[in-house]
Design a protein around this motif. Structure first.
Motif, PDB file in Angstrom:
ATOM      1  N   ALA A 225      33.458 -18.096  30.830  1.00  0.00           N
ATOM      2  CA  ALA A 225      34.078 -17.930  32.152  1.00  0.00           C
ATOM      3  C   ALA A 225      34.711 -16.550  32.282  1.00  0.00           C
ATOM      4  CB  ALA A 225      35.123 -19.023  32.379  1.00  0.00           C
ATOM      5  N   LYS A 226      35.392 -16.099  31.214  1.00  0.00           N
ATOM      6  CA  LYS A 226      36.038 -14.786  31.259  1.00  0.00           C
ATOM      7  C   LYS A 226      35.004 -13.671  31.325  1.00  0.00           C
ATOM      8  CE  LYS A 226      39.234 -11.661  30.943  1.00  0.00           C
ATOM      9  NZ  LYS A 226      40.149 -11.388  32.064  1.00  0.00           N
ATOM     10  N   SER A 227      33.927 -13.803  30.550  1.00  0.00           N
ATOM     11  CA  SER A 227      32.903 -12.754  30.481  1.00  0.00           C
ATOM     12  C   SER A 227      32.163 -12.603  31.809  1.00  0.00           C
ATOM     13  CB  SER A 227      31.907 -13.072  29.368  1.00  0.00           C
ATOM     14  OG  SER A 227      30.919 -12.084  29.283  1.00  0.00           O
ATOM     15  N   SER A 228      31.845 -13.747  32.458  1.00  0.00           N
ATOM     16  CA  SER A 228      31.097 -13.694  33.714  1.00  0.00           C
ATOM     17  C   SER A 228      31.978 -13.363  34.919  1.00  0.00           C
ATOM     18  CB  SER A 228      30.395 -15.036  33.954  1.00  0.00           C
ATOM     19  OG  SER A 228      31.353 -16.088  34.078  1.00  0.00           O
ATOM     20  N   GLY A 229      33.285 -13.544  34.773  1.00  0.00           N
ATOM     21  CA  GLY A 229      34.205 -13.229  35.858  1.00  0.00           C
ATOM     22  C   GLY A 229      34.412 -14.347  36.856  1.00  0.00           C
ATOM     23  N   HIS A 230      33.760 -15.486  36.662  1.00  0.00           N
ATOM     24  CA  HIS A 230      33.966 -16.630  37.546  1.00  0.00           C
ATOM     25  C   HIS A 230      33.764 -17.929  36.763  1.00  0.00           C
ATOM     26  CE1 HIS A 230      29.562 -16.206  37.609  1.00  0.00           C
ATOM     27  NE2 HIS A 230      29.537 -17.504  37.872  1.00  0.00           N
ATOM     28  N   ILE A 231      34.322 -18.999  37.325  1.00  0.00           N
ATOM     29  CA  ILE A 231      34.228 -20.303  36.663  1.00  0.00           C
ATOM     30  C   ILE A 231      33.106 -21.097  37.325  1.00  0.00           C
ATOM     31  CG2 ILE A 231      35.442 -22.451  36.140  1.00  0.00           C
ATOM     32  CD1 ILE A 231      38.056 -20.889  36.291  1.00  0.00           C
ATOM     33  N   SER A 232      32.068 -21.387  36.559  1.00  0.00           N
ATOM     34  CA  SER A 232      30.930 -22.140  37.083  1.00  0.00           C
ATOM     35  C   SER A 232      31.087 -23.623  36.745  1.00  0.00           C
ATOM     36  CB  SER A 232      29.628 -21.609  36.474  1.00  0.00           C
ATOM     37  OG  SER A 232      29.602 -21.860  35.077  1.00  0.00           O
ATOM     38  N   LEU A 233      30.234 -24.440  37.366  1.00  0.00           N
ATOM     39  CA  LEU A 233      30.241 -25.871  37.088  1.00  0.00           C
ATOM     40  C   LEU A 233      29.917 -26.123  35.618  1.00  0.00           C
ATOM     41  CD1 LEU A 233      30.436 -28.795  38.088  1.00  0.00           C
ATOM     42  CD2 LEU A 233      27.995 -28.674  38.692  1.00  0.00           C
ATOM     43  N   GLY A 234      28.999 -25.322  35.081  1.00  0.00           N
ATOM     44  CA  GLY A 234      28.641 -25.457  33.669  1.00  0.00           C
ATOM     45  C   GLY A 234      29.827 -25.207  32.748  1.00  0.00           C
ATOM     46  N   ASN A 235      30.633 -24.160  33.070  1.00  0.00           N
ATOM     47  CA  ASN A 235      31.829 -23.874  32.272  1.00  0.00           C
ATOM     48  C   ASN A 235      32.788 -25.056  32.276  1.00  0.00           C
ATOM     49  OD1 ASN A 235      31.811 -20.518  33.600  1.00  0.00           O
ATOM     50  ND2 ASN A 235      30.982 -21.241  31.647  1.00  0.00           N
ATOM     51  N   VAL A 236      32.986 -25.634  33.455  1.00  0.00           N
ATOM     52  CA  VAL A 236      33.911 -26.764  33.591  1.00  0.00           C
ATOM     53  C   VAL A 236      33.423 -27.964  32.795  1.00  0.00           C
ATOM     54  CG1 VAL A 236      34.953 -28.403  35.205  1.00  0.00           C
ATOM     55  CG2 VAL A 236      34.736 -25.993  35.849  1.00  0.00           C
TER      56      VAL A 236
END
Length: 461
Positions: A225-236
């Motif tokens: 999440a930190k590397s991509s700059g956004h929180i995706s559904l997959g991260n959650v």
């Protein structure tokens, strides 16, 4: 101490130093590995995560395995595994394979650490405390000079040399150990005829699997999440899976007859629990600096690997010089004053880091390194003494195992902290934020040390 005992101690010492050496030497190699494999800072951090996760699992497992198969066999096998991993790691075709070889290296070196102290304790009967103190110097000294060695050899021979440097130590230790470590018989009633199911229960394979998968899932989701700059559904989803598995792990460990991490012990002895929490925070601070400073010097200030290694000597030498002085002080005054001074020094060092600017002299970093080095020397002795004070004699072995677990959790959290703060690129702004976070953690340690001192004075009165 007899000549035989000295050779035995050297044989073991040359083997056990490989784990701390390899855990610390990589700190100087992170920037060059990032460039070679074209990775962002978050991804390259797994070179640190993988080693500590593997070590935290392998050491207690190999300690149990030595009871079944013999300590000499485990020690010599560890040397062979470390030799193979060190030889083929530089040939890794990509970063994923390098991580695999790094994990194998961690397992091999952990096999030696897990049984090395026990071998000396069993086979050296005269001046045993002196022998164990010498082995501690092998461990702490290797960790302290790792960045210096890494900086020098990368400057002259490139990053593969950080793996090849192990080979002479492995060969010397194997030849000496083959000759000087006495043969020992395993616990035959336990080892003979043991089924896979019983072996799995003995080492708590289910607990190890739950701990590993939950930890990796949590780390991967946060760093992604930190590397991509956004929180995706997959991260959650991955994060939630990690949390659920962590809850299942806690429930499993509370019921397991031979738990991987004996959580029930924490509940029974709250004072010992606080010592372990403190020790974990101490290691978050120390290793955040340990891995953060080399990247700051090379990526932000454009200092060479060789010069970075020289500067990092301040940290290691300060720690080594302080440790024996701390031992005498703590013998006289107990651990509380030393731990309070240590927390204050870490606070001052963190403040100094947070106030650096892009034009600050590079040499000024040595002040923060010296403060953390002295505090580490105080903590090495003080935390161990505080642990023994808070732990009943009948569970000293369990307490020592939990203490090492706390150390590894602290190092893993330090790597996670750096990865989250920095994201894809190590920057000066991120370094300042890291300094502020470390300052807050250090202040909490000052509070905890003062609280323990006051509670100790109340008990004495």
């Amino acid at each position: 101490m007899s000549v035989r005992s000295r050779w035995l101690m050297i044989s073991v010492g040359l083997g056990i130093l490989l784990n701390p050496l390899n855990s610390s030497i990589v700190s100087v190699a992170i920037p060059i590995l990032q460039n070679v494999f074209q990775l962002d800072f978050t991804d390259v951090s797994w070179i640190i995560f993988s080693f500590y996760i593997a070590s935290s699992i392998a050491q207690p497992v190999m300690g149990k395995a030595s009871d079944l198969f013999g300590r000499r066999k485990i020690f010599l096998t560890g040397l062979v595994v470390a030799f193979i991993a060190s030889l083929i790691a530089p040939l890794a075709p990509n970063f994923a394979w390098l991580i695999v070889f790094r994990i194998v290296q961690a397992i091999g070196t952990s096999m030696m650490v897990a049984v090395g102290m026990a071998i000396v304790r069993i086979h050296i009967t005269e001046k045993q405390a002196t022998a164990l103190a010498v082995l501690s110097i092998f461990l702490s000294g290797a960790a302290a000079i790792g960045p210096f060695i890494g900086g020098v050899i990368i400057h002259w021979w490139g990053w593969p040399a950080i793996f090849f440097v192990n080979i002479p130590f492995v060969v010397m230790s194997f030849l000496l150990s083959w000759r000087h470590i006495p043969k020992d018989e395993p616990s035959t009633p336990v080892a003979q005829g043991m089924s896979v199911r019983k072996w799995s229960d003995l080492i708590d394979a289910s607990g190890i699997l739950l701990f590993t998968v939950s930890l990796v899932a949590l780390l991967a989701s946060l760093l992604s999440a930190k590397s991509s700059g956004h929180i995706s559904l997959g991260n959650v989803l991955v994060f939630l899976i990690g949390l659920v598995l962590l809850g299942v792990f806690v429930r499993h460990e509370l019921k397991a007859p031979s738990p991987f991490i004996p959580l029930r012990t924490f509940a029974q002895y709250p004072e010992m629990t606080w010592v372990n929490v403190e020790f974990m925070l101490v290691n978050v601070l120390y290793y955040s600096l340990f891995f953060g400073i080399p990247s700051y010097l090379q990526m932000v200030r454009h200092v060479s690997e060789f010069q970075t290694g020289i500067l990092m000597l301040t940290l290691g030498l300060s720690s080594l010089v302080t440790s024996p002085i701390a031992g005498r002080w703590i013998d006289k005054s107990g651990p509380r004053p030393a731990l309070l001074v240590s927390a204050i020094l870490m606070t001052l060092g963190s403040v100094w880091l947070a106030t650096l600017n892009p034009t600050s002299p590079v040499i000024s970093v040595c002040l923060a390194l010296a403060a953390f080095g002295i505090s580490n020397g105080l903590n090495n002795v003080g935390m161990q003494a505080a642990l023994f004070q808070s732990s009943p004699k009948e569970i000293v072995g369990v307490a020592s195992g939990l203490f090492n677990t706390s150390r590894y959790l602290g190092t893993i959290l330090s790597s996670l902290l750096i990865g989250i703060v920095m994201g894809s690129k190590f920057s000066f702004e991120g370094f300042q934020v890291l300094g502020i976070i470390l300052m807050l953690i250090a202040l909490s340690l000052v509070f905890m040390s003062r609280r323990r001192r006051e509670s100790g004075q109340l008990k004495e009165s």
